[in-house]
Design a protein around this motif. Sequence first.
Motif, PDB file in Angstrom:
ATOM      1  N   GLN A 110      -7.827   2.591   5.373  1.00 11.87           N
ATOM      2  CA  GLN A 110      -7.976   0.986   5.298  1.00 11.87           C
ATOM      3  C   GLN A 110      -7.659   0.665   6.953  1.00 11.87           C
ATOM      4  O   GLN A 110      -8.296  -0.275   7.473  1.00 11.87           O
TER       5      GLN A 110
ATOM      6  N   GLN B 194       0.874  -1.402   0.046  1.00 15.99           N
ATOM      7  CA  GLN B 194       0.230  -0.077  -0.199  1.00 15.99           C
ATOM      8  C   GLN B 194       0.914   1.451  -0.063  1.00 15.99           C
ATOM      9  O   GLN B 194       0.656   2.105  -0.890  1.00 15.99           O
TER      10      GLN B 194
ATOM     11  N   LYS C 239     -16.106   0.201   1.224  1.00 16.89           N
ATOM     12  CA  LYS C 239     -14.653   0.067   0.878  1.00 16.89           C
ATOM     13  C   LYS C 239     -14.468  -1.155  -0.038  1.00 16.89           C
ATOM     14  O   LYS C 239     -13.210  -1.194  -0.606  1.00 16.89           O
TER      15      LYS C 239
END
Length: 300
Positions: A191, A169, A270
Amino acid sequence: MSSVLYDTPGPRAKRRNIVLSVVFVALLATLLWWVWKTMDEKNQLEWSLWKPFTQSEAWSTYLWPGLANTLKAAALSMVIALPLGAAFGIARMSDHKWVRVPAGVVVEFFRAIPVLLLMLFANEFYVRSTGIPSDERPLYAVVTGLVLYNASVLAEVVRAGILALPKGQTEAAQAIGLRKGQTMTTILLPQAVTAMLPAIVSQLVVIVKDTALGGVMIGFTELLNSRSTLAAFYGNVIPSFVVVAIIFIVLNFALTSFASWLEKRLRRSKRSTGAVLGAEDMEELNPAATGGTFGTGAER
């Protein structure tokens, strides 16, 4: 049928699970029967002891004001501790040593001190060093102790939640030219919040319950402290404990249920749509990334 985390039990395992379930239910029933019998022998089940809780006077005079103070202290502590804990958690991950080290010292210091000691210290500090009125001082002391302790715990929760994310990420964010602050606020934190939510809610439940420490030690008129006044007036100590325990159970169950609903909603919102980012999307996300060799191709 089995999965990576769970193997379907066979016939022997099923029989063993049934036996253990029956034994557990039998033990629980025996315990409840013993509690009921003991309370009956001590005359704690007499209607005269429980009757005050069916009248509005006991609730309006003692329980509702105490519950309001409990919720007030817990809400103030949550509102202050959550952002403060997030700030210290992020600071502990800073590349700058002059930021990372002091933040780590503060977090480890307040995480190691019992919350009750922090409340007592804060109360003495407000008595000797401030002009806060005596009737408001317990609330300030309780909130201060809860904030200092729980912010340090939440800082570790935030740090662990961010570090638990895949390194890809961060690498992907760096590849498109995002700065570290942008990576943290737009990629990592959103997240990590979903993953951290159960631990955060558990800590919020702890905050609600720890308000009772202020009532016992420094005279804060929260729910448990109000219960003692009610029991002294009506002479129903055990029933008052039972009723207050039920109130705490309902309150914390409502909090955890709301958190579970919120977590599921966040996870649904999400989920990836499978959409591919185009050049315009990239330019909107990070205008600097559209220049040079990483641009849209217009410079060729």
